[in-house]
Motif scaffolding. Structure first.
Motif, PDB file in Angstrom:
ATOM      1  N   GLU A 149      -8.001  -1.196  -3.748  1.00  0.00           N
ATOM      2  CA  GLU A 149      -7.874  -1.293  -2.284  1.00  0.00           C
ATOM      3  C   GLU A 149      -8.818  -2.365  -1.731  1.00  0.00           C
ATOM      4  OE1 GLU A 149      -5.616  -0.011  -0.391  1.00  0.00           O
ATOM      5  OE2 GLU A 149      -6.560  -0.795   1.414  1.00  0.00           O
TER       6      GLU A 149
ATOM      7  N   TRP B 162       7.759  -3.620  13.866  1.00  0.00           N
ATOM      8  CA  TRP B 162       6.380  -3.165  13.733  1.00  0.00           C
ATOM      9  C   TRP B 162       5.600  -3.176  15.047  1.00  0.00           C
ATOM     10  CZ3 TRP B 162       3.014  -0.150  11.985  1.00  0.00           C
ATOM     11  CH2 TRP B 162       1.657  -0.438  11.988  1.00  0.00           C
TER      12      TRP B 162
ATOM     13  N   SER C  45      -3.939   4.854   2.642  1.00  0.00           N
ATOM     14  CA  SER C  45      -3.112   4.828   1.431  1.00  0.00           C
ATOM     15  C   SER C  45      -3.697   5.652   0.279  1.00  0.00           C
ATOM     16  CB  SER C  45      -2.867   3.385   0.988  1.00  0.00           C
ATOM     17  OG  SER C  45      -4.075   2.699   0.788  1.00  0.00           O
TER      18      SER C  45
ATOM     19  N   ARG D  56       0.802  -1.226   0.000  1.00  0.00           N
ATOM     20  CA  ARG D  56       0.000   0.000   0.000  1.00  0.00           C
ATOM     21  C   ARG D  56       0.834   1.275   0.000  1.00  0.00           C
ATOM     22  NH1 ARG D  56      -3.312  -3.338   3.493  1.00  0.00           N
ATOM     23  NH2 ARG D  56      -5.450  -3.437   2.712  1.00  0.00           N
TER      24      ARG D  56
HETATM   25  N1  GSH Z   1      -7.098   1.306   4.980  1.00  0.00           N
HETATM   26  C1  GSH Z   1      -5.691   1.326   5.271  1.00  0.00           C
HETATM   27  C2  GSH Z   1      -5.209  -0.104   5.504  1.00  0.00           C
HETATM   28  C3  GSH Z   1      -3.806  -0.088   6.037  1.00  0.00           C
HETATM   29  C4  GSH Z   1      -3.268  -1.488   6.318  1.00  0.00           C
HETATM   30  O1  GSH Z   1      -4.020  -2.439   6.587  1.00  0.00           O
HETATM   31  N2  GSH Z   1      -1.935  -1.602   6.282  1.00  0.00           N
HETATM   32  C5  GSH Z   1      -1.264  -2.846   6.540  1.00  0.00           C
HETATM   33  C6  GSH Z   1      -0.026  -2.941   5.656  1.00  0.00           C
HETATM   34  S1  GSH Z   1      -0.353  -2.875   3.933  1.00  0.00           S
HETATM   35  C7  GSH Z   1      -0.767  -2.878   7.973  1.00  0.00           C
HETATM   36  O2  GSH Z   1      -0.366  -1.870   8.511  1.00  0.00           O
HETATM   37  N3  GSH Z   1      -0.745  -4.076   8.567  1.00  0.00           N
HETATM   38  C8  GSH Z   1      -0.176  -4.315   9.862  1.00  0.00           C
HETATM   39  C9  GSH Z   1      -1.196  -4.565  10.917  1.00  0.00           C
HETATM   40  O3  GSH Z   1      -2.400  -4.439  10.647  1.00  0.00           O
HETATM   41  O4  GSH Z   1      -0.776  -4.892  12.034  1.00  0.00           O
HETATM   42  C10 GSH Z   1      -4.924   1.989   4.124  1.00  0.00           C
HETATM   43  O5  GSH Z   1      -5.427   1.967   2.985  1.00  0.00           O
HETATM   44  O6  GSH Z   1      -3.850   2.547   4.344  1.00  0.00           O
END
Ligand code: GSH
Length: 207
Positions: free
Chosen positions: A97, A40, A65, A15
């Motif tokens: 998305e 993270w 994003s 993203r």
């Molecule tokens: N709606 C959000 C979704 C963000 C998202 O889910 N990001 C993921 C990575 S692509 C994340 O941070 N995952 C780690 C977690 O949820 O712990 C966007 O579009 O930015």
């Protein structure tokens, strides 16, 4: 010009990658902050909605994003000025998305459930989304999704198609895009061969 810091995971995709690419293409300086997977859990609470990417603009940390893509698209000239073309760009980014989120929701499933969910997605939602994205591309002239030129929508779909064709998604055939939406493969190649995109990945490979 605002001071920009884009934070995302430490890999070339996902993203956060369309905004990195857009800023590179537009020649706009930014801090490319990359978080290793192991860091993270400790970093998560620094983000507004417990997820990446985030963008810091003159000290203000914002997220989502596609909102980031629109903002950097405006800064870099990669977002349409015309309202209708902007809508076409947004619709494609939001569809990409949606389908990415459905796929991502299968990542942590136990193996049996993952296989079942992904096979259903492959023949169902993913096929439908690919067909519709291809139809959108054709309706927009066949080369780009909006404004007859490269926009952030093309960068978003570029990452989706690369992911689907990479072979990392078990139970989703890696030739699915080629079979159901060959125009999206051509589009993928068009974006990959954009001089600035090609140069970016050459530079990443050498780093
Ligand atoms: N709606 C959000 C979704 C963000 C998202 O889910 N990001 C993921 C990575 S692509 C994340 O941070 N995952 C780690 C977690 O949820 O712990 C966007 O579009 O930015």
């Amino acid at each position: 010009m605002a001071k920009l810091k884009l934070t995302y995971f430490d890999f070339d995709g996902g993203r956060g990658e369309p905004a990195r690419l857009a800023l590179h293409i537009g020649g706009i300086a930014f801090e490319d902050h990359r978080i290793a997977g192991k860091d993270w859990p400790a970093f998560r609470d620094n983000t507004p909605f417990l997820a990446l990417p985030t963008l810091e603009v003159d000290g203000h940390v914002v997220s989502q994003s596609n909102s980031i893509n629109r903002y950097v698209g405006k800064l870099t000239g990669l977002y349409p000025k015309d309202n209708w073309q902007a809508f076409l760009c947004d619709e494609v980014m939001d569809a990409a998305e949606d389908i990415s989120t459905r796929i991502a929701q299968t990542i942590d499933l136990p193996e049996d459930a993952k296989k079942k969910a992904r096979e259903k997605l492959a023949t169902g939602h993913i096929t439908r989304y690919l067909e519709q994205l291809q139809a959108r591309l054709k309706a927009a002239g066949g080369e780009y999704f909006a404004d007859q030129r490269l926009t952030v929508a093309d960068l978003k779909v570029f990452m989706l198609i690369r992911w689907l064709r990479s072979g990392v998604l078990d139970h989703i055939p890696k030739d699915l895009v080629d079979r159901v939406a060959p125009q999206l493969v051509k589009h993928y190649e068009r974006v990959a061969n954009h001089p600035k995109v090609a140069e970016y990945y050459q530079r990443r490979k050498a780093a």
